[in-house]
Write a protein that holds these residues in place. Structure first.
Motif, PDB file in Angstrom:
ATOM      1  N   LYS A   1       0.829  -1.205   0.000  1.00 23.13           N
ATOM      2  CA  LYS A   1       0.000   0.000   0.000  1.00 23.13           C
ATOM      3  C   LYS A   1       0.865   1.257   0.000  1.00 23.13           C
ATOM      4  O   LYS A   1       0.535   2.242  -0.661  1.00 23.13           O
ATOM      5  CB  LYS A   1      -0.952  -0.014   1.189  1.00 23.13           C
ATOM      6  CG  LYS A   1      -2.005  -1.106   1.079  1.00 23.13           C
ATOM      7  CD  LYS A   1      -2.852  -1.217   2.319  1.00 23.13           C
ATOM      8  CE  LYS A   1      -3.811  -2.392   2.151  1.00 23.13           C
ATOM      9  NZ  LYS A   1      -4.663  -2.577   3.310  1.00 23.13           N
TER      10      LYS A   1
ATOM     11  N   ARG B   1       2.234   1.997  -3.463  1.00 22.78           N
ATOM     12  CA  ARG B   1       1.234   2.648  -4.319  1.00 22.78           C
ATOM     13  C   ARG B   1       1.158   4.153  -4.032  1.00 22.78           C
ATOM     14  O   ARG B   1       1.063   4.962  -4.947  1.00 22.78           O
ATOM     15  CB  ARG B   1      -0.139   2.001  -4.129  1.00 22.78           C
ATOM     16  CG  ARG B   1      -1.218   2.656  -4.979  1.00 22.78           C
ATOM     17  CD  ARG B   1      -2.502   1.876  -5.006  1.00 22.78           C
ATOM     18  NE  ARG B   1      -3.525   2.584  -5.726  1.00 22.78           N
ATOM     19  CZ  ARG B   1      -3.641   2.617  -7.051  1.00 22.78           C
ATOM     20  NH1 ARG B   1      -2.779   1.967  -7.800  1.00 22.78           N
ATOM     21  NH2 ARG B   1      -4.615   3.301  -7.628  1.00 22.78           N
ATOM     22  N   VAL B   2       1.215   4.522  -2.762  1.00 25.76           N
ATOM     23  CA  VAL B   2       1.183   5.939  -2.406  1.00 25.76           C
ATOM     24  C   VAL B   2       2.391   6.658  -3.008  1.00 25.76           C
ATOM     25  O   VAL B   2       2.261   7.760  -3.550  1.00 25.76           O
ATOM     26  CB  VAL B   2       1.157   6.131  -0.868  1.00 25.76           C
ATOM     27  CG1 VAL B   2       1.293   7.594  -0.489  1.00 25.76           C
ATOM     28  CG2 VAL B   2      -0.105   5.558  -0.273  1.00 25.76           C
TER      29      VAL B   2
ATOM     30  N   GLU C   1       1.746   6.896  -6.902  1.00 24.91           N
ATOM     31  CA  GLU C   1       0.575   7.628  -7.389  1.00 24.91           C
ATOM     32  C   GLU C   1       0.280   8.933  -6.651  1.00 24.91           C
ATOM     33  O   GLU C   1      -0.553   9.711  -7.104  1.00 24.91           O
ATOM     34  CB  GLU C   1      -0.672   6.727  -7.303  1.00 24.91           C
ATOM     35  CG  GLU C   1      -0.541   5.389  -7.997  1.00 24.91           C
ATOM     36  CD  GLU C   1      -0.327   5.498  -9.490  1.00 24.91           C
ATOM     37  OE1 GLU C   1      -0.834   6.463 -10.098  1.00 24.91           O
ATOM     38  OE2 GLU C   1       0.375   4.626 -10.048  1.00 24.91           O
TER      39      GLU C   1
ATOM     40  N   GLN D   1      -1.443   9.165  -4.068  1.00 25.64           N
ATOM     41  CA  GLN D   1      -2.848   9.060  -3.687  1.00 25.64           C
ATOM     42  C   GLN D   1      -2.983   8.050  -2.552  1.00 25.64           C
ATOM     43  O   GLN D   1      -2.255   7.062  -2.500  1.00 25.64           O
ATOM     44  CB  GLN D   1      -3.703   8.558  -4.851  1.00 25.64           C
ATOM     45  CG  GLN D   1      -3.793   9.494  -6.019  1.00 25.64           C
ATOM     46  CD  GLN D   1      -4.676   8.923  -7.118  1.00 25.64           C
ATOM     47  OE1 GLN D   1      -4.868   7.717  -7.212  1.00 25.64           O
ATOM     48  NE2 GLN D   1      -5.207   9.803  -7.953  1.00 25.64           N
ATOM     49  N   ILE D   2      -3.944   8.340  -1.665  1.00 22.86           N
ATOM     50  CA  ILE D   2      -4.255   7.392  -0.590  1.00 22.86           C
ATOM     51  C   ILE D   2      -5.745   7.095  -0.631  1.00 22.86           C
ATOM     52  O   ILE D   2      -6.533   7.873  -1.167  1.00 22.86           O
ATOM     53  CB  ILE D   2      -3.864   7.940   0.805  1.00 22.86           C
ATOM     54  CG1 ILE D   2      -4.522   9.310   1.095  1.00 22.86           C
ATOM     55  CG2 ILE D   2      -2.376   8.074   0.947  1.00 22.86           C
ATOM     56  CD1 ILE D   2      -5.594   9.229   2.096  1.00 22.86           C
ATOM     57  N   ARG D   3      -6.096   5.948  -0.089  1.00 19.48           N
ATOM     58  CA  ARG D   3      -7.510   5.618   0.100  1.00 19.48           C
ATOM     59  C   ARG D   3      -7.661   5.232   1.562  1.00 19.48           C
ATOM     60  O   ARG D   3      -7.092   4.237   2.026  1.00 19.48           O
ATOM     61  CB  ARG D   3      -7.940   4.458  -0.798  1.00 19.48           C
ATOM     62  CG  ARG D   3      -9.445   4.186  -0.705  1.00 19.48           C
ATOM     63  CD  ARG D   3      -9.909   3.232  -1.784  1.00 19.48           C
ATOM     64  NE  ARG D   3      -9.087   2.046  -1.853  1.00 19.48           N
ATOM     65  CZ  ARG D   3      -9.488   0.827  -1.470  1.00 19.48           C
ATOM     66  NH1 ARG D   3     -10.704   0.643  -1.031  1.00 19.48           N
ATOM     67  NH2 ARG D   3      -8.678  -0.194  -1.552  1.00 19.48           N
TER      68      ARG D   3
ATOM     69  N   ARG E   1     -13.063   6.343  -2.369  1.00 15.58           N
ATOM     70  CA  ARG E   1     -12.407   7.301  -3.255  1.00 15.58           C
ATOM     71  C   ARG E   1     -10.956   7.513  -2.837  1.00 15.58           C
ATOM     72  O   ARG E   1     -10.626   7.532  -1.656  1.00 15.58           O
ATOM     73  CB  ARG E   1     -13.136   8.638  -3.211  1.00 15.58           C
ATOM     74  CG  ARG E   1     -14.488   8.579  -3.871  1.00 15.58           C
ATOM     75  CD  ARG E   1     -14.993   9.996  -4.146  1.00 15.58           C
ATOM     76  NE  ARG E   1     -16.163   9.947  -4.981  1.00 15.58           N
ATOM     77  CZ  ARG E   1     -17.397   9.934  -4.526  1.00 15.58           C
ATOM     78  NH1 ARG E   1     -17.613   9.963  -3.229  1.00 15.58           N
ATOM     79  NH2 ARG E   1     -18.417   9.894  -5.355  1.00 15.58           N
ATOM     80  N   TYR E   2     -10.116   7.701  -3.853  1.00  8.05           N
ATOM     81  CA  TYR E   2      -8.721   8.045  -3.596  1.00  8.05           C
ATOM     82  C   TYR E   2      -8.614   9.547  -3.379  1.00  8.05           C
ATOM     83  O   TYR E   2      -9.380  10.325  -3.952  1.00  8.05           O
ATOM     84  CB  TYR E   2      -7.832   7.609  -4.765  1.00  8.05           C
ATOM     85  CG  TYR E   2      -7.556   6.124  -4.759  1.00  8.05           C
ATOM     86  CD1 TYR E   2      -6.473   5.619  -4.057  1.00  8.05           C
ATOM     87  CD2 TYR E   2      -8.393   5.235  -5.425  1.00  8.05           C
ATOM     88  CE1 TYR E   2      -6.222   4.258  -4.025  1.00  8.05           C
ATOM     89  CE2 TYR E   2      -8.148   3.874  -5.400  1.00  8.05           C
ATOM     90  CZ  TYR E   2      -7.060   3.395  -4.704  1.00  8.05           C
ATOM     91  OH  TYR E   2      -6.817   2.051  -4.663  1.00  8.05           O
ATOM     92  N   ARG E   3      -7.646   9.933  -2.560  1.00 14.28           N
ATOM     93  CA  ARG E   3      -7.391  11.340  -2.278  1.00 14.28           C
ATOM     94  C   ARG E   3      -5.952  11.666  -2.652  1.00 14.28           C
ATOM     95  O   ARG E   3      -5.040  10.907  -2.332  1.00 14.28           O
ATOM     96  CB  ARG E   3      -7.614  11.641  -0.798  1.00 14.28           C
ATOM     97  CG  ARG E   3      -9.025  11.375  -0.337  1.00 14.28           C
ATOM     98  CD  ARG E   3      -9.159  11.615   1.150  1.00 14.28           C
ATOM     99  NE  ARG E   3     -10.485  11.213   1.608  1.00 14.28           N
ATOM    100  CZ  ARG E   3     -10.827  11.133   2.877  1.00 14.28           C
ATOM    101  NH1 ARG E   3      -9.968  11.442   3.824  1.00 14.28           N
ATOM    102  NH2 ARG E   3     -12.048  10.763   3.209  1.00 14.28           N
ATOM    103  N   GLN E   4      -5.770  12.788  -3.311  1.00 15.39           N
ATOM    104  CA  GLN E   4      -4.437  13.237  -3.706  1.00 15.39           C
ATOM    105  C   GLN E   4      -3.703  13.742  -2.464  1.00 15.39           C
ATOM    106  O   GLN E   4      -4.293  14.435  -1.631  1.00 15.39           O
ATOM    107  CB  GLN E   4      -4.577  14.370  -4.739  1.00 15.39           C
ATOM    108  CG  GLN E   4      -3.373  14.581  -5.602  1.00 15.39           C
ATOM    109  CD  GLN E   4      -3.104  13.424  -6.556  1.00 15.39           C
ATOM    110  OE1 GLN E   4      -4.004  12.720  -6.990  1.00 15.39           O
ATOM    111  NE2 GLN E   4      -1.846  13.217  -6.860  1.00 15.39           N
TER     112      GLN E   4
END
Length: 179
Positions: free
Chosen positions: A88, A91-92, A95, A97-99, A105-108
Motif C-alpha cells: 500500500k 502505491r502511495v 501515485e 494518492q491514498i484511500r 475514493r482516492y485522495r491526492q
C-alpha cells in the motif's frame, strides 16, 4: 531519504533536522513508528479511515499523509512494516494518492517521505521480508548514522547540550564539565 543506524543513534532527530532546515519547514512534520502498532491500527494511522470502517470508527480520521499537507511524513522503523502495508505504501509513493480504510475514493496527497530502519533493509529484501521495489523507492538518498561509540568526538557537544537543558529546567546555572 532513508536513515539507517542502530537503535538510539538519533534517526528521528536527524529526520527533524532535515525537515526543519528544508523547503517545507513551515509545513507539518508527522511521524509514526511502524513497529509500535498492529497492522490494522498502523493502516488507519497512516492512511486514515472513514466513519463506520470498523468498530470504533465513529468519525472520519485523516492519516499521516493527509496531515502532512505538503510537509514531511517520517516512518520510523519501516523494516517492521507488515508486507501488505508495504504494498500500500508503494502505491502511495507511485501515485501520490491514498484511500482511507473503508473509503471508496482516492485522495491526492503531497508530502516528503523520510524513513528509518535499525535493520539492514537490503538483507531484509534478500530474506523476503521487505519488498525490493519499495526498498529502491526509499533508498534514493541514504544516510547512515554510526553509533555514538564510533563518534566519540561528539560526546563533549552532546554532554554540554544535555547539561544546559537539564540546568534550564531546574533554573540552575550549568556546572562546568572537565575534559
Amino acid at each position: 531519504v532513508l536513515i539507517t543506524g542502530e537503535t538510539g543513534t538519533g534517526k528521528e532527530l536527524l529526520a527533524k533536522v532535515i525537515h526543519y532546515n528544508g523547503p517545507t519547514k513551515d509545513k507539518p512534520f508527522v511521524a509514526e513508528n511502524c513497529g509500535g502498532l498492529s497492522e490494522n491500527l498502523l493502516e488507519s494511522e497512516i492512511f486514515g479511515h472513514v466513519k463506520g470502517a470498523f468498530t470504533g470508527a465513529i468519525v472520519d480520521k485523516k492519516g499521516l499523509f493527509e496531515l502532512a499537507k505538503g510537509g514531511t511524513v517520517f516512518l520510523d522503523e519501516i523494516s517492521d512494516m507488515p508486507f501488505t502495508m508495504q504494498t500500500k505504501l508503494l502505491r502511495v509513493l507511485q501515485e501520490n494518492q491514498i484511500r482511507p480504510v473503508g473509503g471508496i475514493r482516492y485522495r491526492q496527497v503531497t508530502f516528503r517521505l523520510i524513513s528509518s530502519s535499525n535493520r539492514d533493509l537490503s538483507k531484509q529484501v534478500k530474506e523476503g521480508n521487505f519488498r525490493e521495489d519499495l526498498f529502491y523507492r526509499l533508498n534514493v538518498f541514504r544516510l547512515e548514522i554510526p553509533p555514538l561509540r564510533e563518534r566519540q568526538i561528539d560526546l563533549p557537544l552532546l554532554i554540554g547540550h544535555i547539561i544546559r537543558r537539564l540546568s534550564a529546567t531546574r533554573e540552575q546555572r550549568p556546572p562546568e564539565v572537565s575534559e
